[in-house]
Design an enzyme around this catalytic site. Sequence first.
Site, PDB file in Angstrom:
ATOM      1  N   GLN A  17       0.765  -1.196  -0.033  1.00 42.46           N
ATOM      2  CA  GLN A  17       0.080  -0.033   0.064  1.00 42.46           C
ATOM      3  C   GLN A  17       0.956   1.110  -0.131  1.00 42.46           C
ATOM      4  O   GLN A  17       1.616   1.533   0.922  1.00 42.46           O
ATOM      5  CB  GLN A  17      -0.677  -0.196   1.337  1.00 42.46           C
ATOM      6  CG  GLN A  17      -1.784   1.102   1.325  1.00 42.46           C
ATOM      7  CD  GLN A  17      -2.628   1.229   2.606  1.00 42.46           C
ATOM      8  OE1 GLN A  17      -2.245   0.409   3.676  1.00 42.46           O
ATOM      9  NE2 GLN A  17      -3.727   1.826   2.601  1.00 42.46           N
ATOM     10  N   GLY A  18       0.868   2.052  -1.067  1.00 40.67           N
ATOM     11  CA  GLY A  18       1.250   3.195  -1.309  1.00 40.67           C
ATOM     12  C   GLY A  18       0.769   4.405  -0.853  1.00 40.67           C
ATOM     13  O   GLY A  18       0.438   5.312  -1.588  1.00 40.67           O
TER      14      GLY A  18
ATOM     15  N   SER B  69       0.707   6.384   3.000  1.00 39.67           N
ATOM     16  CA  SER B  69       1.370   7.387   3.782  1.00 39.67           C
ATOM     17  C   SER B  69       2.645   7.972   3.225  1.00 39.67           C
ATOM     18  O   SER B  69       3.495   7.302   2.614  1.00 39.67           O
ATOM     19  CB  SER B  69       1.821   6.809   4.973  1.00 39.67           C
ATOM     20  OG  SER B  69       0.429   6.479   5.777  1.00 39.67           O
TER      21      SER B  69
ATOM     22  N   GLU C 198     -10.618  -1.216   5.609  1.00 41.01           N
ATOM     23  CA  GLU C 198      -9.525  -1.443   6.357  1.00 41.01           C
ATOM     24  C   GLU C 198      -9.886  -1.253   7.913  1.00 41.01           C
ATOM     25  O   GLU C 198      -9.425  -2.152   8.547  1.00 41.01           O
ATOM     26  CB  GLU C 198      -8.360  -0.497   6.022  1.00 41.01           C
ATOM     27  CG  GLU C 198      -7.137  -0.944   6.714  1.00 41.01           C
ATOM     28  CD  GLU C 198      -6.091  -0.020   6.583  1.00 41.01           C
ATOM     29  OE1 GLU C 198      -5.000   0.046   7.222  1.00 41.01           O
ATOM     30  OE2 GLU C 198      -6.307   0.966   5.864  1.00 41.01           O
TER      31      GLU C 198
ATOM     32  N   SER D 173      -5.236   7.491  12.162  1.00 43.60           N
ATOM     33  CA  SER D 173      -5.022   7.657  13.543  1.00 43.60           C
ATOM     34  C   SER D 173      -6.304   7.752  14.480  1.00 43.60           C
ATOM     35  O   SER D 173      -7.338   8.390  13.909  1.00 43.60           O
ATOM     36  CB  SER D 173      -4.049   8.781  14.206  1.00 43.60           C
ATOM     37  OG  SER D 173      -4.794   9.738  13.695  1.00 43.60           O
ATOM     38  N   ASN D 174      -6.133   7.181  15.760  1.00 39.44           N
ATOM     39  CA  ASN D 174      -7.372   7.487  16.651  1.00 39.44           C
ATOM     40  C   ASN D 174      -7.827   8.945  16.671  1.00 39.44           C
ATOM     41  O   ASN D 174      -9.258   9.066  16.968  1.00 39.44           O
ATOM     42  CB  ASN D 174      -7.182   6.879  17.819  1.00 39.44           C
ATOM     43  CG  ASN D 174      -7.366   5.063  17.452  1.00 39.44           C
ATOM     44  OD1 ASN D 174      -7.379   4.711  16.501  1.00 39.44           O
ATOM     45  ND2 ASN D 174      -7.403   4.480  18.933  1.00 39.44           N
TER      46      ASN D 174
END
Length: 390
Positions: free
Chosen positions: A126-127, A129, A245, A375-376
């Site tokens: 997976q590209g 981030s 995801e 992120s959370n």
Amino acid sequence: MKISLSPDEVAFRDELRQFYRTQIPAEIRDRVEHGRELSREDIVTTHKILNDNGLAVPNWPVEWGGKDWTPMQRHIWLDEMQLASVPEPLTFNATMVGPVIAHFGSQELKERFLPPTAALDIWWCQGFSEPDAGSDLASLRTTAVRDGDSYIVNGQKIWTTSAQYADWIFCLVRTDPNAPKKQAGISFLLFDVKSPGVTIRPIKLIDGGHEVNEVFFENVRVPADQLVGVENQGWTYAKFLLGNERTGITGVGSTKVKIAVAKEHARQVKSGSGTLLDDPVFAARIAELENELIALELTQLRVVSNSADGKPNPASSVLKLRGSELQQAATELLLDIAGPDAIPVGAEGIASPDWAQRSGGKYLNYRKTTIYGGSNEVQRTIIASTILGL
């Protein structure tokens, strides 16, 4: 609250339970249960067994290997897999790029990529981030400039999991740098990681492992027919992928196994006149964690049953948020049981159990779960705006 399965669902569950425990090699399941590292061959072996039996990509459209299952059947399929400590189908293939190609790709792309993706004849990475575009993914700066029948890609990706094993990468690139909003002007490209100009460099993690990588692109020429969907609509496809995801990150069954293993070790640790498991404070801690896990499981059932037409429910952010926190809590529980034995001392004649030695690295590694998949902190913003309407 108790959820009862229908007789047909019980039969379905028992059939899967039997399959997972008899057809997947026991040594691989043992490694998963006790947190040992899996090799590339372990993952490929399990994925291919599942695919050969129609169990690798049930969430895909039926014409491409999916199953016409009810939401409850899909939940049972994954939950029983996790409870049996079976490695899940490679998420980059089964949960991420496969559904995106199936829903948004051209017929040519579907025919070319979906069968080998389901069979893990192509290992995807997976590209997404970048060094300055992690949780704020829409700020990505990797560019793809159209040049005749190709795109020329330049830029960098980071935290690319298993890129050292990958054959292909699905990549978010900026095709319109002048778009009025940063979420616009992004496209979704597929290309071979062995293409000239692609460089993969390992990142050594705090637990000493090599799980993620930096990936650099220098004038990488990508055929234009490997664009998924429509140019500049990649953000739409990325949100679809991330919704899938996040639902898969929940990991209720896996966390149940971690807690069961922790209780098993706690029974062997002396505490006062009994064991650590007899300690009322420790027992209360486990009970609280198990109750929170039950609450998450019920929430997950509501989310999957309310998802329609394969579109992820925005409440998947709730599952990602709480699921990742409980996974961390379970690894912290095991670390506390291990105590000083979790620290690698390396002193001659002083031996710590293998499980205790692994608990420190596992605890540190699982700090990532509240970061990846969005992120959370980002999930709380999504929950506030999309679900609560704040």
